[in-house]
Design a protein around this motif. Structure first.
Motif, PDB file in Angstrom:
ATOM      1  N   ALA A  24       4.108  15.039  84.262  1.00 43.24           N
ATOM      2  CA  ALA A  24       5.235  15.971  84.269  1.00 43.24           C
ATOM      3  C   ALA A  24       5.209  16.843  83.012  1.00 43.24           C
ATOM      4  CB  ALA A  24       6.549  15.217  84.340  1.00 43.24           C
ATOM      5  N   GLY A  25       4.426  16.414  82.018  1.00 45.41           N
ATOM      6  CA  GLY A  25       4.225  17.234  80.829  1.00 45.41           C
ATOM      7  C   GLY A  25       3.086  18.197  81.116  1.00 45.41           C
ATOM      8  N   SER A  26       1.901  17.641  81.224  1.00 42.56           N
ATOM      9  CA  SER A  26       0.716  18.420  81.531  1.00 42.56           C
ATOM     10  C   SER A  26      -0.317  17.430  82.033  1.00 42.56           C
ATOM     11  CB  SER A  26       0.238  19.125  80.255  1.00 42.56           C
ATOM     12  OG  SER A  26      -0.858  19.938  80.532  1.00 42.56           O
ATOM     13  N   SER A  27      -0.811  17.663  83.223  1.00 37.14           N
ATOM     14  CA  SER A  27      -1.696  16.701  83.877  1.00 37.14           C
ATOM     15  C   SER A  27      -3.113  16.743  83.299  1.00 37.14           C
ATOM     16  CB  SER A  27      -1.734  17.058  85.353  1.00 37.14           C
ATOM     17  OG  SER A  27      -2.350  16.057  86.088  1.00 37.14           O
ATOM     18  N   LEU A  28      -3.928  15.759  83.648  1.00 40.90           N
ATOM     19  CA  LEU A  28      -5.356  15.839  83.322  1.00 40.90           C
ATOM     20  C   LEU A  28      -5.975  16.850  84.302  1.00 40.90           C
ATOM     21  CD1 LEU A  28      -6.395  12.074  82.921  1.00 40.90           C
ATOM     22  CD2 LEU A  28      -5.947  13.727  81.091  1.00 40.90           C
ATOM     23  N   VAL A  29      -6.658  17.814  83.756  1.00 45.36           N
ATOM     24  CA  VAL A  29      -7.276  18.857  84.580  1.00 45.36           C
ATOM     25  C   VAL A  29      -8.499  18.253  85.285  1.00 45.36           C
ATOM     26  CG1 VAL A  29      -8.528  21.039  84.397  1.00 45.36           C
ATOM     27  CG2 VAL A  29      -6.476  20.676  83.045  1.00 45.36           C
ATOM     28  N   PRO A  30      -8.652  18.467  86.597  1.00 39.98           N
ATOM     29  CA  PRO A  30      -9.862  17.962  87.263  1.00 39.98           C
ATOM     30  C   PRO A  30     -11.101  18.780  86.875  1.00 39.98           C
ATOM     31  CG  PRO A  30      -8.353  18.970  88.876  1.00 39.98           C
ATOM     32  CD  PRO A  30      -7.735  19.153  87.517  1.00 39.98           C
ATOM     33  N   GLY A  31     -12.265  18.155  86.975  1.00 37.97           N
ATOM     34  CA  GLY A  31     -13.513  18.816  86.592  1.00 37.97           C
ATOM     35  C   GLY A  31     -13.682  20.205  87.188  1.00 37.97           C
ATOM     36  N   GLY A 212       1.598  25.875  86.255  1.00 40.09           N
ATOM     37  CA  GLY A 212       0.266  25.414  86.634  1.00 40.09           C
ATOM     38  C   GLY A 212      -0.133  24.057  86.089  1.00 40.09           C
ATOM     39  N   ARG A 213       0.332  23.751  84.877  1.00 42.43           N
ATOM     40  CA  ARG A 213      -0.281  22.631  84.150  1.00 42.43           C
ATOM     41  C   ARG A 213       0.287  21.260  84.492  1.00 42.43           C
ATOM     42  NH1 ARG A 213       3.796  24.424  81.175  1.00 42.43           N
ATOM     43  NH2 ARG A 213       5.136  22.915  80.113  1.00 42.43           N
ATOM     44  N   LYS A 214       1.375  21.211  85.226  1.00 39.70           N
ATOM     45  CA  LYS A 214       1.999  19.905  85.490  1.00 39.70           C
ATOM     46  C   LYS A 214       1.337  19.260  86.710  1.00 39.70           C
ATOM     47  CE  LYS A 214       6.282  21.453  83.272  1.00 39.70           C
ATOM     48  NZ  LYS A 214       6.341  20.561  82.101  1.00 39.70           N
ATOM     49  N   PHE A 215       2.095  19.018  87.765  1.00 42.59           N
ATOM     50  CA  PHE A 215       1.519  18.277  88.884  1.00 42.59           C
ATOM     51  C   PHE A 215       0.448  19.069  89.645  1.00 42.59           C
ATOM     52  CE2 PHE A 215       5.389  15.937  87.986  1.00 42.59           C
ATOM     53  CZ  PHE A 215       4.946  14.631  88.077  1.00 42.59           C
ATOM     54  N   LEU A 216       0.368  20.366  89.396  1.00 34.35           N
ATOM     55  CA  LEU A 216      -0.693  21.152  90.043  1.00 34.35           C
ATOM     56  C   LEU A 216      -2.063  20.931  89.399  1.00 34.35           C
ATOM     57  CD1 LEU A 216       0.323  24.803  91.003  1.00 34.35           C
ATOM     58  CD2 LEU A 216      -0.723  23.052  92.440  1.00 34.35           C
TER      59      LEU A 216
END
Ligand code: PLP
Length: 394
Positions: A24-31, A212-216
């Motif tokens: 909810a802060g900022s997710s791990l970005v997928p490769g 963009g950076r949260k659950f997306l």
């Protein structure tokens, strides 16, 4: 199809380093998202920024259709932005309000929006009415109905999923009531987009802001704004530029006919391409499958937390999502976060939502009680949840 947890973890490098429960802060970005961003930056390095953008023009164009598909909108109803709150505020400040009209908002409105609302109210001589919560902690739709019937309502603004509560507000019901009353409905979907299916027709909203950076799982500094085509003409952005408007001779300025009127000419092209990739990634997994997995992991976490005698889980609502908030008796939320960080578990500390909006709007003092916010995503595991619960002081 259910989420293939092993596959999504293989595409998420960060899971090797941390148990990331701060989505909810900022997710791990997928490769694939990281690669998209880096590849574009490389092209900027190799051939120049404008030239790289030209080369990526088709893909850039597709970002609008991807975002539109994500929320059931049309591409010309989408603008890209650098943050969810900026997207939201740009839309709000573009409306010409009738002085003295009323704006209805929920008690769990995002605090940043509440600040913007205060400015908006001061500038336009608006009255802001904060709707009650119902016994489940969601926005009280009967109170909304009564206020709509009293009239003089310019707009209803709601935060779909609050920043620090697992509840999902009944946005579609709010949308239905707003439509029946002919009142514009603005939805902040920054915490819901990417963790559940969203459809602007079903939700009945005229404006929707997402980040963009949260659950997306998109890159930081990316966001989008949806404005329904049928109401777009009511929005004149405060600051126009060479992208949002054209000079039309003596007549003055002509504002673009699509939602990109809210954008500025310059932007991070790499970030936007990364956002588009993140949206495609989510669509490929399927938002129903995402919601199913996120919901069950979050419920599991709540159950494990509830079994720890010192822990209180604070989430409200009938329908709940991936945000889990709790406190541990005798311990500050920041200390619990530090303890978990030491064990490579990421969570965040957040203010409890109740009362915060009222205090921002009125400037009154508010005891800033904080909670631990653990927010799960589909790539988290049962094991990570057990580890977190097992580390808490009993
Ligand atoms: C409910 C909600 N709305 C809006 C935002 C703001 O999004 P951004 O940081 O992209 O402006 C947040 C961020 O935490 C949020 O939780």
């Amino acid at each position: 199809m259910p989420i293939d947890v092993r596959a999504v973890r293989e595409q998420t490098r960060g899971v090797l380093n941390v148990a990331h429960l701060n989505n909810a802060g900022s997710s791990l970005v997928p490769g694939p998202v990281a690669e998209t961003v880096v590849a574009h930056l490389r092209r900027e390095e190799e051939i120049g920024g404008y030239e790289a953008a030209e080369e990526a023009a088709d893909r850039l164009h597709k970002v609008y259709s991807s975002v539109a598909r994500l929320i059931g909108a049309r591409p010309d109803e989408i603008a890209l932005a650098e943050s969810g709150s900026r997207a939201w505020a740009v839309a709000m400040h573009s409306v010409s309000f009738v002085p003295g009209s009323r704006l209805l908002i929920g008690r769990s409105e995002y605090a940043g929006n509440a600040i913007a609302l205060r400015q908006l109210a001061r500038r336009n001589d608006l009255q802001i009415v904060v709707l009650n919560d119902d016994p489940y902690g969601q926005v009280d739709v009967e109170h909304l109905q009564r206020e709509l019937e009293r009239g003089n309502v310019a707009m209803v603004a709601l935060t779909h999923v609050p920043m620090a509560d697992g509840l999902v507000n009944p946005a579609a019901e709010v949308g239905r009531r707003c439509r029946a009353a002919g009142v514009m409905f603005v939805l902040d979907a920054c915490q819901s987009v990417g963790q559940m299916p969203l459809n602007v027709e079903f939700l009945g909203c005229d404006v929707l802001a997402g980040t963009g950076r949260k659950f997306l799982r998109g890159p930081r500094g990316t966001a989008f704004l949806y404005v329904r085509a049928s109401v777009l003409g009511r929005f004149e952005p405060l600051a126009l530029d060479g992208l949002s408007a054209y000079s039309s001779g003596a007549e003055g300025l002509e504002i673009r006919g699509d939602a990109r009127r809210f954008e500025s000419w310059e932007a991070s092209i790499a970030g936007r391409l990364g956002l588009g990739r993140a949206v495609e990634y989510a669509l490929d997994l399927g938002l129903e499958a995402v919601q199913e997995r996120v919901g069950s992991l979050a419920e599991h976490l709540r159950t494990e937390l509830a079994a720890v005698p010192s822990v209180t889980v604070h989430d409200h609502g009938i329908s709940r999502c991936g945000i889990v908030t709790f406190s541990v008796k005798g311990h500050e939320a920041a200390d619990i976060r530090a303890l978990l960080t030491d064990h490579r578990i990421n969570v965040s500390v957040a203010p409890r939502s109740s009362g915060e909006v009222q205090s921002i709007l009125t400037g009154s003092a508010h005891a800033a009680e904080t909670v631990v916010r653990a927010s799960v995503h589909y790539y988290n595991t049962e094991d990570e949840i057990l580890r977190l619960a097992g580390l808490l002081p009993r």
